[in-house]
Design an enzyme around this catalytic site. Structure first.
Site, mmCIF file in Angstrom:
data_model
loop_
_atom_site.group_PDB
_atom_site.id
_atom_site.type_symbol
_atom_site.label_atom_id
_atom_site.label_comp_id
_atom_site.label_asym_id
_atom_site.label_seq_id
_atom_site.Cartn_x
_atom_site.Cartn_y
_atom_site.Cartn_z
ATOM 1 N N GLU A 153 -4.962 11.935 -5.272
ATOM 2 C CA GLU A 153 -5.591 12.271 -3.973
ATOM 3 C C GLU A 153 -5.685 13.779 -3.849
ATOM 4 O O GLU A 153 -6.754 14.337 -3.598
ATOM 5 C CB GLU A 153 -4.724 11.708 -2.856
ATOM 6 C CG GLU A 153 -4.619 10.201 -2.897
ATOM 7 C CD GLU A 153 -5.481 9.569 -1.828
ATOM 8 O OE1 GLU A 153 -4.961 9.381 -0.719
ATOM 9 O OE2 GLU A 153 -6.652 9.305 -2.087
ATOM 10 N N HIS A 195 -6.603 -1.483 -2.233
ATOM 11 C CA HIS A 195 -6.927 -0.112 -2.699
ATOM 12 C C HIS A 195 -5.868 0.375 -3.682
ATOM 13 O O HIS A 195 -5.838 1.543 -4.031
ATOM 14 C CB HIS A 195 -6.994 0.849 -1.505
ATOM 15 C CG HIS A 195 -8.017 0.430 -0.481
ATOM 16 N ND1 HIS A 195 -9.372 0.544 -0.684
ATOM 17 C CD2 HIS A 195 -7.868 -0.167 0.737
ATOM 18 C CE1 HIS A 195 -10.010 0.072 0.381
ATOM 19 N NE2 HIS A 195 -9.139 -0.369 1.243
ATOM 20 N N HIS A 238 3.696 3.881 -2.667
ATOM 21 C CA HIS A 238 2.461 3.297 -3.172
ATOM 22 C C HIS A 238 1.800 4.291 -4.119
ATOM 23 O O HIS A 238 2.227 5.433 -4.230
ATOM 24 C CB HIS A 238 1.514 2.928 -2.026
ATOM 25 C CG HIS A 238 1.086 4.089 -1.204
ATOM 26 N ND1 HIS A 238 1.786 4.525 -0.089
ATOM 27 C CD2 HIS A 238 0.064 4.964 -1.359
ATOM 28 C CE1 HIS A 238 1.188 5.580 0.417
ATOM 29 N NE2 HIS A 238 0.154 5.874 -0.341
ATOM 30 N N THR A 261 -3.974 9.861 4.111
ATOM 31 C CA THR A 261 -5.193 10.105 3.333
ATOM 32 C C THR A 261 -6.173 8.940 3.411
ATOM 33 O O THR A 261 -7.264 9.010 2.850
ATOM 34 C CB THR A 261 -4.845 10.320 1.845
ATOM 35 O OG1 THR A 261 -4.274 9.087 1.335
ATOM 36 C CG2 THR A 261 -3.881 11.471 1.670
ATOM 37 N N THR A 262 -5.736 7.884 4.088
ATOM 38 C CA THR A 262 -6.623 6.725 4.254
ATOM 39 C C THR A 262 -6.632 6.333 5.734
ATOM 40 O O THR A 262 -5.709 6.689 6.474
ATOM 41 C CB THR A 262 -6.087 5.521 3.432
ATOM 42 O OG1 THR A 262 -4.732 5.253 3.835
ATOM 43 C CG2 THR A 262 -6.128 5.819 1.943
ATOM 44 N N HIS A 321 3.019 8.136 -3.803
ATOM 45 C CA HIS A 321 3.417 8.600 -2.468
ATOM 46 C C HIS A 321 4.651 7.841 -1.993
ATOM 47 O O HIS A 321 4.632 6.603 -1.939
ATOM 48 C CB HIS A 321 2.265 8.396 -1.481
ATOM 49 C CG HIS A 321 1.143 9.348 -1.701
ATOM 50 N ND1 HIS A 321 -0.137 9.121 -1.235
ATOM 51 C CD2 HIS A 321 1.088 10.527 -2.346
ATOM 52 C CE1 HIS A 321 -0.918 10.119 -1.575
ATOM 53 N NE2 HIS A 321 -0.198 11.003 -2.255
ATOM 54 N N HIS A 336 -1.958 5.858 -5.969
ATOM 55 C CA HIS A 336 -3.411 6.050 -6.012
ATOM 56 C C HIS A 336 -3.774 6.354 -7.455
ATOM 57 O O HIS A 336 -3.099 7.173 -8.092
ATOM 58 C CB HIS A 336 -3.844 7.219 -5.121
ATOM 59 C CG HIS A 336 -3.421 7.078 -3.691
ATOM 60 N ND1 HIS A 336 -4.248 6.586 -2.702
ATOM 61 C CD2 HIS A 336 -2.226 7.346 -3.071
ATOM 62 C CE1 HIS A 336 -3.598 6.574 -1.541
ATOM 63 N NE2 HIS A 336 -2.374 7.023 -1.738
HETATM 64 N N1 LIG Z 1 -1.839 7.867 1.299
HETATM 65 S S1 LIG Z 1 -0.918 8.084 2.567
HETATM 66 O O1 LIG Z 1 -1.312 9.278 3.277
HETATM 67 O O2 LIG Z 1 0.492 8.064 2.160
HETATM 68 N N2 LIG Z 1 -1.241 6.859 3.531
HETATM 69 C C1 LIG Z 1 -0.444 6.077 4.192
HETATM 70 N N3 LIG Z 1 -0.826 5.060 4.986
HETATM 71 C C2 LIG Z 1 0.255 4.420 5.586
HETATM 72 C C3 LIG Z 1 1.412 5.215 5.093
HETATM 73 O O3 LIG Z 1 0.877 6.212 4.194
HETATM 74 ZN ZN LIG Z 2 -1.032 7.485 -0.359
#
Ligand SMILES: NS(=O)(=O)/N=C1/NCCO1
Ligand SMILES: [Zn+2]
Length: 229
Positions: free
Chosen positions: A107, A66, A95, A202-203, A120, A97
């Protein structure tokens, strides 16, 4: 075979709660940040949000299916103050998005507006919990810094160190090491004003364990840096 979550009508956010019950909860992220109703909290202004990170090389980057994720556990990092009370949070990973085009991809949205992407930086509460996995089971377990991407003519050198490795990890599950030294501090905008709220991953599994800190000022990247396919 376990169903794969995704973003199609049959496996996207509208049906995640069938497999991930927390996705049906009351503090789900992302949200649309309505600036007209966001209230400033004088208490937060007293407790400055502070961060300290290490510079690291040879960080592992993974194609999650993703997007990309850089594993960056930093025992020497500290995120504290602001909405985090007296607890100290430690960087675990960061990471990104992004979307099919630079017209979308973030997001969170701000007054209905999506940005081209969103970085993030994920931290966990080391004051109260013994591991990231344990922290993710508690309402104050994680703190995520969100940084919006705006597309412009200027390439972001630190992001370039990351996206320049993506050709080596074209498929889900592939990983490689980033040879360059990465300093997470450089991802943050110069203006440090932020919105904060209690939300979730968010996932999936959408755990309601995140104290969100979303910076108001985006950082600039190029179209190529944020629409990589
Ligand atoms: N997009 S997010 O909310 O940062 N999602 C995650 N999943 C594991 C750690 O952060
Ligand atoms: Zn994220």
């Amino acid at each position: 075979m376990a169903a794969e979550w995704g973003y199609s009508p049959t496996n996207g956010p509208d049906v995640w709660a069938r497999l991930f019950p927390q996705a049906g909860g009351a503090r789900q992220s992302p949200v649309d940040i309505c600036t007209s109703i966001a209230s400033s909290d004088s208490n937060l202004e007293m407790k400055k949000l502070t961060f300290a990170y290490e510079s690291q090389s040879d960080l592992r980057i993974l194609n999650t299916g993703h997007g990309w994720k850089v594993e960056a556990p930093q025992s020497g990092s500290r995120l504290e103050g602001g909405p985090l009370g007296e607890d100290i949070y430690q960087l675990e990973q960061f990471h990104c998005h992004w979307g099919e085009t630079s017209a979308e991809g973030s997001e969170h949205t701000v007054d209905g507006r999506a940005y081209a992407g969103e970085l993030h930086l994920v931290h966990w509460n080391t004051t109260k919990y013994q591991s990231f996995a344990e922290a993710a089971q508690h309402p104050d377990g994680l703190a995520v810094l969100g940084v919006f991407f705006d597309v412009g003519n200027e390439s972001n050198d630190e992001i370039e160190k990351i996206v320049s490795t993506l050709s080596e990890i074209k498929f889900k599950g592939q990983f490689t090491d980033i040879p360059d030294v990465i300093d997470p501090t450089t991802f943050l905008p110069s203006g440090l004003g932020y919105w904060t709220y209690l939300g979730s991953l968010t996932t999936p599994p959408c755990n309601e364990c995140v104290i969100w800190i979303v910076y108001k000022e985006p950082i600039t990247v190029t179209e190529e840096q944020v629409t990589y396919h």
